[in-house]
Design an enzyme around this catalytic site. Structure first.
Site, PDB file in Angstrom:
ATOM      1  N   GLU A 113     -10.572   2.735  34.864  1.00  0.00           N
ATOM      2  CA  GLU A 113     -10.630   3.397  36.178  1.00  0.00           C
ATOM      3  C   GLU A 113      -9.806   2.675  37.267  1.00  0.00           C
ATOM      4  O   GLU A 113     -10.368   1.909  37.887  1.00  0.00           O
ATOM      5  CB  GLU A 113     -12.014   3.572  36.376  1.00  0.00           C
ATOM      6  CG  GLU A 113     -12.180   4.297  37.923  1.00  0.00           C
ATOM      7  CD  GLU A 113     -13.915   4.371  38.163  1.00  0.00           C
ATOM      8  OE1 GLU A 113     -14.680   3.875  37.547  1.00  0.00           O
ATOM      9  OE2 GLU A 113     -14.004   4.887  39.382  1.00  0.00           O
ATOM     10  N   LYS A 145      -9.967   7.402  33.797  1.00  0.00           N
ATOM     11  CA  LYS A 145     -10.889   7.749  34.958  1.00  0.00           C
ATOM     12  C   LYS A 145     -10.298   7.583  36.226  1.00  0.00           C
ATOM     13  O   LYS A 145     -10.546   6.535  36.792  1.00  0.00           O
ATOM     14  CB  LYS A 145     -12.359   7.239  34.938  1.00  0.00           C
ATOM     15  CG  LYS A 145     -13.190   7.438  35.829  1.00  0.00           C
ATOM     16  CD  LYS A 145     -14.582   7.196  35.820  1.00  0.00           C
ATOM     17  CE  LYS A 145     -15.658   7.186  36.958  1.00  0.00           C
ATOM     18  NZ  LYS A 145     -16.868   7.152  36.894  1.00  0.00           N
TER      19      LYS A 145
HETATM   20  P1  13P Z   1     -18.192   8.902  42.326  1.00  0.00           P
HETATM   21  O1  13P Z   1     -17.839  10.019  41.283  1.00  0.00           O
HETATM   22  O2  13P Z   1     -19.212   8.667  43.032  1.00  0.00           O
HETATM   23  O3  13P Z   1     -16.626   8.349  42.895  1.00  0.00           O
HETATM   24  O4  13P Z   1     -18.602   7.810  41.378  1.00  0.00           O
HETATM   25  C1  13P Z   1     -18.045   7.340  40.144  1.00  0.00           C
HETATM   26  C2  13P Z   1     -17.597   6.131  39.783  1.00  0.00           C
HETATM   27  O5  13P Z   1     -17.943   5.628  38.482  1.00  0.00           O
HETATM   28  C3  13P Z   1     -16.913   5.103  40.853  1.00  0.00           C
HETATM   29  O6  13P Z   1     -16.680   3.986  39.893  1.00  0.00           O
END
Ligand code: 13P
Length: 315
Positions: free
Chosen positions: A162, A204
């Protein structure tokens, strides 16, 4: 093994719930309803979400926080409870940001072994990039993401990678596009350099979207076109799936934008791993009160259903 987990996480009608807020972040969420975060209130809230009847129809996985993976629902450890419902448990393994760099590599291998024994099938590591981030920070964060992903794969845990370009600021779509492209290019170069199997990761990312305070906000169609175009340029087709974060979009925005993205489509599964966009309405309806659980679960179910439709391009 990695492939079985990935196919399940990327099932065509489902996506992931990010419920892995750290102790600090969950308090920030609870502030909105005037509730003190404790291990007990955190569990009461997450139990409300996880026990929502029928939600397994829309959720393939849930990302847990270290505290939650050790808690129980009606005498059953949370990861086993989720598995029984057909939902795969995952775990956030990064440990916060120091001087703009996400940390958590120290002892990660041992922690992954422990989490695997507790039932985790996949993991998450989040790096945070701001719109005007200096290249050196992008490089270092990408390097850590790649080391994390490699350690996960060694242990048959699917790494969710991510790199989040924040919506904070008044930048336009074009600026987000540039930073996202640069970040993802760097991340994939590091993943390949580290010997990470691209078929065995899930990305992600943020959508390519206008900054929160941008004077002119791009439409869902513009966001979708910019997102898919950018990803076609920088995300290798071996990557099986992209699960977007919601990043501060409202539940409706995150739903509409995902639907628009799936109407265009791409060589990867295009799904969701939302935190706030799935939870905001349920949290408000719950407001920390037992008597509101049913109403909160209804709000949660309805939002999960809409996002699942969006994930199929059906909204
Ligand atoms: P949000 O969808 O609130 O951005 O959270 C996703 C997430 O895992 C952030 O690390």
């Amino acid at each position: 093994m990695l492939q079985t987990i990935i196919s399940r996480l990327l099932a065509s009608t489902k996506g992931i719930l990010a419920a892995d807020e750290s102790s600090k972040t969950i308090q920030k969420r609870f502030d909105k309803i005037g509730l003190q975060s404790t291990p007990e209130t955190n569990l009461a809230y997450r139990k409300m979400l996880f026990t929502t009847p029928g939600v397994e129809e829309f959720l393939s996985g849930v990302i847990l926080y270290d505290e939650t993976i050790r808690q129980e629902i009606d005498g059953v450890p949370v990861p086993q409870y989720l598995e029984k419902r057909g939902i795969l448990p995952g775990i956030k393994v990064d440990q916060g940001i120091v001087d703009e760099i996400t940390t958590g590599l120290d002892g990660l291998s041992e922690r992954l072994t422990e989490y695997r024994n507790l039932g985790a099938k996949f993991a998450k590591w989040r790096a945070v990039i701001v719109a005007n981030q200096e290249d050196a920070f992008i490089e270092k964060n990408a390097e850590n993401l790649a080391k994390y992903a490699s350690l996960c794969q060694e242990q048959d845990i699917v790494p969710i990678v991510e790199p989040e370009v924040l919506m904070d600021g008044d930048h336009d779509l074009q600026k987000c596009q540039e930073v996202t492209a640069k970040t993802l290019k760097t991340v994939f170069a590091k993943l390949v350099g580290q010997g990470v199997v691209l078929e065995g990761v899930i990305l992600k990312p943020n959508m390519v979207i206008s900054g929160k305070d941008a004077p002119n906000k791009a439409s869902p169609k513009e966001i979708a076109e910019a997102t898919v175009k950018t990803f076609l340029e920088v995300v290798p087709t071996q990557v099986p799936g992209i699960v977007f974060l919601s990043g501060g979009q409202t539940p409706d925005e995150a739903t509409e934008n995902l639907a628009a993205i799936n109407k265009i489509g791409g060589p990867w599964q295009l799904s969701f791993s939302y935190g706030r966009a799935l939870q905001d309405e349920a949290l408000k309806a719950w407001a920390g009160k037992e008597e509101n659980v049913e109403a909160a679960q209804k709000a949660f179910f309805d939002r999960c259903k809409k996002v699942s439709l969006a994930r199929q391009g059906k909204l």
